[in-house]
Design an enzyme around this catalytic site. Structure first.
Site, PDB file in Angstrom:
ATOM      1  N   GLU A 129       6.298  73.023  73.388  1.00 39.41           N
ATOM      2  CA  GLU A 129       6.263  72.967  75.000  1.00 39.41           C
ATOM      3  C   GLU A 129       5.369  73.810  75.540  1.00 39.41           C
ATOM      4  O   GLU A 129       5.523  75.190  75.409  1.00 39.41           O
ATOM      5  CB  GLU A 129       7.514  72.781  75.084  1.00 39.41           C
ATOM      6  CG  GLU A 129       7.810  71.576  76.467  1.00 39.41           C
ATOM      7  CD  GLU A 129       8.791  71.531  76.684  1.00 39.41           C
ATOM      8  OE1 GLU A 129       9.678  71.838  78.001  1.00 39.41           O
ATOM      9  OE2 GLU A 129       9.986  70.902  76.031  1.00 39.41           O
ATOM     10  N   ARG A 186      15.682  69.670  72.248  1.00 34.56           N
ATOM     11  CA  ARG A 186      15.569  70.737  72.168  1.00 34.56           C
ATOM     12  C   ARG A 186      14.193  70.411  71.200  1.00 34.56           C
ATOM     13  O   ARG A 186      14.320  69.718  70.582  1.00 34.56           O
ATOM     14  CB  ARG A 186      15.563  72.210  72.412  1.00 34.56           C
ATOM     15  CG  ARG A 186      16.778  72.375  73.136  1.00 34.56           C
ATOM     16  CD  ARG A 186      15.541  73.678  74.656  1.00 34.56           C
ATOM     17  NE  ARG A 186      16.235  73.760  75.619  1.00 34.56           N
ATOM     18  CZ  ARG A 186      16.868  73.295  76.937  1.00 34.56           C
ATOM     19  NH1 ARG A 186      17.091  72.146  76.490  1.00 34.56           N
ATOM     20  NH2 ARG A 186      16.797  74.632  77.616  1.00 34.56           N
ATOM     21  N   HIS A 192      10.075  66.767  80.637  1.00 33.10           N
ATOM     22  CA  HIS A 192      11.503  67.672  80.663  1.00 33.10           C
ATOM     23  C   HIS A 192      11.909  67.626  81.736  1.00 33.10           C
ATOM     24  O   HIS A 192      11.788  68.810  82.566  1.00 33.10           O
ATOM     25  CB  HIS A 192      11.225  69.680  80.352  1.00 33.10           C
ATOM     26  CG  HIS A 192      12.120  70.309  79.175  1.00 33.10           C
ATOM     27  ND1 HIS A 192      11.926  71.528  78.572  1.00 33.10           N
ATOM     28  CD2 HIS A 192      13.728  70.185  79.698  1.00 33.10           C
ATOM     29  CE1 HIS A 192      13.486  71.971  78.614  1.00 33.10           C
ATOM     30  NE2 HIS A 192      13.693  71.005  79.281  1.00 33.10           N
TER      31      HIS A 192
HETATM   32  P1  NAD Z   1      27.549  70.119  73.680  1.00 33.06           P
HETATM   33  O1  NAD Z   1      26.897  71.783  73.609  1.00 33.06           O
HETATM   34  O2  NAD Z   1      28.956  70.034  74.920  1.00 33.06           O
HETATM   35  O3  NAD Z   1      27.557  69.520  72.443  1.00 33.06           O
HETATM   36  C1  NAD Z   1      26.035  70.167  71.501  1.00 33.06           C
HETATM   37  C2  NAD Z   1      26.942  68.803  70.702  1.00 33.06           C
HETATM   38  O4  NAD Z   1      26.062  69.129  69.672  1.00 33.06           O
HETATM   39  C3  NAD Z   1      28.073  69.761  70.106  1.00 33.06           C
HETATM   40  O5  NAD Z   1      29.614  68.815  70.040  1.00 33.06           O
HETATM   41  C4  NAD Z   1      28.406  70.378  68.429  1.00 33.06           C
HETATM   42  O6  NAD Z   1      28.992  70.277  68.041  1.00 33.06           O
HETATM   43  C5  NAD Z   1      26.752  69.670  68.020  1.00 33.06           C
HETATM   44  N1  NAD Z   1      26.214  70.196  66.714  1.00 33.06           N
HETATM   45  C6  NAD Z   1      25.676  71.678  66.973  1.00 33.06           C
HETATM   46  N2  NAD Z   1      25.320  71.712  65.515  1.00 33.06           N
HETATM   47  C7  NAD Z   1      24.430  70.127  65.528  1.00 33.06           C
HETATM   48  C8  NAD Z   1      24.602  69.897  64.457  1.00 33.06           C
HETATM   49  N3  NAD Z   1      23.649  70.819  63.352  1.00 33.06           N
HETATM   50  N4  NAD Z   1      24.302  68.719  64.165  1.00 33.06           N
HETATM   51  C9  NAD Z   1      25.897  68.150  64.615  1.00 33.06           C
HETATM   52  N5  NAD Z   1      25.408  68.166  65.373  1.00 33.06           N
HETATM   53  C10 NAD Z   1      25.934  69.898  66.160  1.00 33.06           C
HETATM   54  O7  NAD Z   1      25.723  70.421  75.029  1.00 33.06           O
HETATM   55  P2  NAD Z   1      25.780  69.010  75.937  1.00 33.06           P
HETATM   56  O8  NAD Z   1      25.636  69.881  76.924  1.00 33.06           O
HETATM   57  O9  NAD Z   1      25.981  67.872  75.317  1.00 33.06           O
HETATM   58  O10 NAD Z   1      23.826  69.124  75.470  1.00 33.06           O
HETATM   59  C11 NAD Z   1      23.352  69.308  74.568  1.00 33.06           C
HETATM   60  C12 NAD Z   1      21.955  70.094  74.686  1.00 33.06           C
HETATM   61  O11 NAD Z   1      20.723  68.886  75.602  1.00 33.06           O
HETATM   62  C13 NAD Z   1      21.821  71.142  75.403  1.00 33.06           C
HETATM   63  O12 NAD Z   1      21.862  72.226  73.981  1.00 33.06           O
HETATM   64  C14 NAD Z   1      20.218  71.635  75.864  1.00 33.06           C
HETATM   65  O13 NAD Z   1      19.798  72.212  74.650  1.00 33.06           O
HETATM   66  C15 NAD Z   1      19.513  70.134  75.805  1.00 33.06           C
HETATM   67  N6  NAD Z   1      19.368  69.888  76.952  1.00 33.06           N
HETATM   68  C16 NAD Z   1      18.372  69.068  77.926  1.00 33.06           C
HETATM   69  C17 NAD Z   1      18.104  69.318  79.154  1.00 33.06           C
HETATM   70  C18 NAD Z   1      16.997  68.329  79.345  1.00 33.06           C
HETATM   71  O14 NAD Z   1      16.297  68.915  80.313  1.00 33.06           O
HETATM   72  N7  NAD Z   1      16.447  67.629  78.453  1.00 33.06           N
HETATM   73  C19 NAD Z   1      18.658  69.131  80.649  1.00 33.06           C
HETATM   74  C20 NAD Z   1      20.218  70.094  79.969  1.00 33.06           C
HETATM   75  C21 NAD Z   1      20.464  70.571  77.765  1.00 33.06           C
END
Ligand code: NAD
Length: 323
Positions: free
Chosen positions: A270, A241, A288
């Site tokens: 954005e 994000r 995005h």
């Molecule tokens: P997920 O919940 O499986 O993984 C997120 C990880 O981040 C977890 O392991 C968590 O422990 C870790 N985390 C949380 N806070 C943290 C911190 N302060 N420091 C380090 N690690 C931390 O999520 P995911 O499915 O891997 O997705 C991650 C993010 O990707 C989503 O939250 C979403 O915002 C983003 N995303 C973007 C798109 C896009 O179109 N660009 C699409 C899907 C998801």
């Protein structure tokens, strides 16, 4: 009859699931996200039971309080930083996401950005299109070989872990990571080595890729101080994000050679870009679209509809995020 409002046209498959259940379904007719005021106006027109939301809808206390009949806000997205989970918990309503929708594709898109930068794909493409190519040149557009480089992953959930495995086993990289929770599976597979601070990962990585959810604790996780820790030759990738990176600080770091390049699919303001970002040649940017495949969008449509059906049929939605 139960009533569902969908804040923007989505693939029909999920809409059909809701109609087949006998629900009355209304969809925003505008080909754009509604403003918060417009959304509240729409929702107040009927006592909706459920709302299917997109990541562009801000569902905060104002919206939640305006429509007390709503039992679930079902987000059509993996991320759910647009939903106020705390208020939902207080009010005893559900909120859900679509966790599997496109996660693998986001990992692939992350790699597309890494490769576009290290192989100078966009620069090369423009060079040709602008008629500059006059024949093979030993000095032309030198890129980087990534085998043997260190890849640092911040956040090794579904997407970050996938990116890590591709780096280790696909490209022969040395992969390191930081996460607030250790990923034992990755470590057991010898796919990535854990470091206990973000700083250590930033310091030793040639490529840093961010995969954390946007929360208070991750807002500006990458700021000007942390950019200064990175190698001047490093590139930074963000498909999570936008506000996880201080984008103005990034523009300044790129201009001043603090880091070498960046690949971004998401932006702090954005759909606007931070001042000066677009003029930089050392970036590759996409609008995005990291999860944008037909397959993922269909899955997001069915999963968000199913979460609504679960809730309206009296069970906890399978992807409830209000815990
Ligand atoms: P997920 O919940 O499986 O993984 C997120 C990880 O981040 C977890 O392991 C968590 O422990 C870790 N985390 C949380 N806070 C943290 C911190 N302060 N420091 C380090 N690690 C931390 O999520 P995911 O499915 O891997 O997705 C991650 C993010 O990707 C989503 O939250 C979403 O915002 C983003 N995303 C973007 C798109 C896009 O179109 N660009 C699409 C899907 C998801």
């Amino acid at each position: 009859m139960k009533k569902v409002y969908i804040t923007r046209q989505i693939p029909e498959v999920g809409i059909k699931m809701l109609i087949d259940k006998g629900y009355e379904v209304d969809i925003n007719k505008e080909d754009r996200p509604l403003t918060k005021d417009e959304l509240m106006q729409e929702l107040k027109k009927k006592d909706y039971d459920a709302v299917l939301t997109l990541l562009t809808d801000i569902i905060d206390a104002d919206v939640i309080n305006a429509v007390p009949s709503v039992k679930i806000f079902a987000n059509y997205a993996i991320g759910y930083n647009n939903l106020d989970i705390k208020i939902a918990k207080e009010k005893g309503i559900y909120m859900s996401n679509t966790p599997s929708g496109g996660a693998e594709r986001v990992a692939e898109h992350t790699w597309a950005l890494i490769l576009a930068l290290t192989c100078r794909i966009v620069e090369g493409d423009l060079y040709l299109r602008n008629g500059k190519y006059k024949g093979w040149d030993p000095m032309l557009l030198h890129g980087e070989r990534i085998e043997g480089m260190t890849l640092g992953i911040i956040g090794t959930g579904r997407i970050g872990a996938n990116v890590a495995r591709k780096g280790k086993f696909g490209f022969g990289m040395n992969v390191v990571y930081y996460d607030v929770k250790r990923n034992e599976e990755l470590e057991k597979e010898d796919a990535a080595k854990f470091y206990s601070t973000v700083e250590e990962v930033l310091k030793i990585s040639d490529i840093v890729s961010i995969h954390v959810p946007l929360m208070e604790s991750t807002h500006h996780l990458i700021n000007s101080d942390r950019l200064k820790i990175m190698k001047p030759s490093a590139i930074l990738i963000n498909t999570s994000r936008g506000p996880v990176i201080d984008e103005n600080a990034l523009v300044s770091a790129l201009k001043n050679g603090i880091i070498k390049g960046a690949g971004l699919d998401v932006f702090e303001f954005e759909p606007d870009l931070a001042k000066g970002l677009i003029e930089l040649s050392k970036i590759v940017i996409t609008p995005h679209i990291a999860s944008a495949t037909e397959e993922a969008r269909l899955e997001m449509s069915t999963v968000s509809a199913q979460n609504i059906i679960d809730c309206l049929e009296g069970i906890a939605p399978r992807n409830n995020v209000v815990l």
